[in-house]
Scaffold this motif. Structure first.
Motif: not given
Ligand code: NAP
Length: 245
Positions: A34-52
């Motif tokens: 599920d690529t849409e949900e994946l992108e949501r999860v990725a955004c969340d991790v980027r915002v919370r932790f500043g991770a790549t």
């Protein structure tokens, strides 16, 4: 900083495991269908932790695509230090008691797909002389039960696969951790009443990441399941076959 692939990253358990790695400064590649949900999860991790965080579509059952997918992960991350396999399904369990295609599907996603991708990771880490593989199996794989054996058989096979990988790779500096959760409060258990020791995905994720960081071979999460399964495995078969647990 490590570069870690997480497969099945749209599951709540994987999402919280991603937090655990990103919190330590790791770079992630998140994969699922599920690529849409994946992108949501990725955004969340980027915002919370500043991770790549990279993302990519991955279907465990599409084995012919696994080599290209693995190359894409290696290219995107610029090398891989660890793989966390969380993907799994119990969909079609009822059908799997009667229909060959349904039982095949359960085994394909939970065992064959996992074994396929982790074989590529294993060869890569073996050549590199370091790395880690963590696989989320299940206590369901510790003993065959009438209520879920098509799923349990796949998870039991996966646990054995990981055990064999560990035996092969530990001599080459590669760590393999088998994670065996009990019941987790996710869509997989939704609607099922009174499940014993039901744990939140946050808790299971935290203990799973700790098991990986400590270099454990096998981790029951929460730990009480180690004791529960010791008792369940020790029940003689002539008694166990008459029980409905
Ligand atoms: N919930 C429990 O009580 C429990 C207990 C013991 C072990 N486990 C194991 O824990 C892991 C996570 O489960 P969960 O409870 O968090 O369930 P979940 O929410 O249903 O998550 C399952 C994950 O697997 C992915 N997946 C399913 N089929 C796939 C396929 N063909 N190819 C690639 N990815 C696929 C899903 O992503 P897409 O749909 O986006 O592809 C999703 O990310 C599973 O391995 C499960 O067997 C769960």
């Amino acid at each position: 900083m490590r570069r870690v692939l997480i497969v099945g990253a749209t599951s709540p358990l994987a999402r919280y495991m991603a937090h655990g790695f990103a919190h330590r400064g790791d770079t992630l590649f998140l994969a699922a269908r599920d690529t849409e949900e994946l992108e949501r999860v990725a955004c969340d991790v980027r915002v919370r932790f500043g991770a790549t965080v990279h993302t990519g579509r991955f279907d465990a059952a599409a084995i012919e695509e696994h080599e290209a997918f693995w190359q894409e992960v290696v290219r995107s991350l610029g090398g891989v230090d660890g793989v966390v396999w969380v993907a799994g399904t119990m969909e079609g369990l009822e059908e799997a008691f009667r229909q060959p295609q349904a039982v095949r599907r359960l085994i394909e996603v939970n065992l064959t797909g996992a074994a396929s991708l982790l074989t590529l990771a294993a060869c890569y880490f073996e050549e590199q002389g370091r790395g880690f593989i963590a696989g989320v199996s299940s206590v369901a794989g510790d003993r065959g039960r009438g209520q879920n054996y098509p799923y349990g058989a796949a998870k039991g096979g996966f646990s054995l696969f990981l055990q064999g990988l560990r035996n092969r790779l530990s001599k080459r500096g590669v760590q393999v951790t088998t994670i065996k959760p009990g019941f987790i409060d996710t869509r997989m258990t939704w609607g099922r009443d009174k499940l014993p020791f039901l744990a939140s995905p946050q808790r299971v994720a935290k203990e799973s990441v700790q098991a990986v960081l400590k270099g454990k071979d096998v981790a029951y999460v929460p730990a009480v399941w180690g004791l529960v399964m010791l008792v369940i495995r020790s029940i003689p078969e002539r008694i166990f076959k008459k029980m409905s647990i």
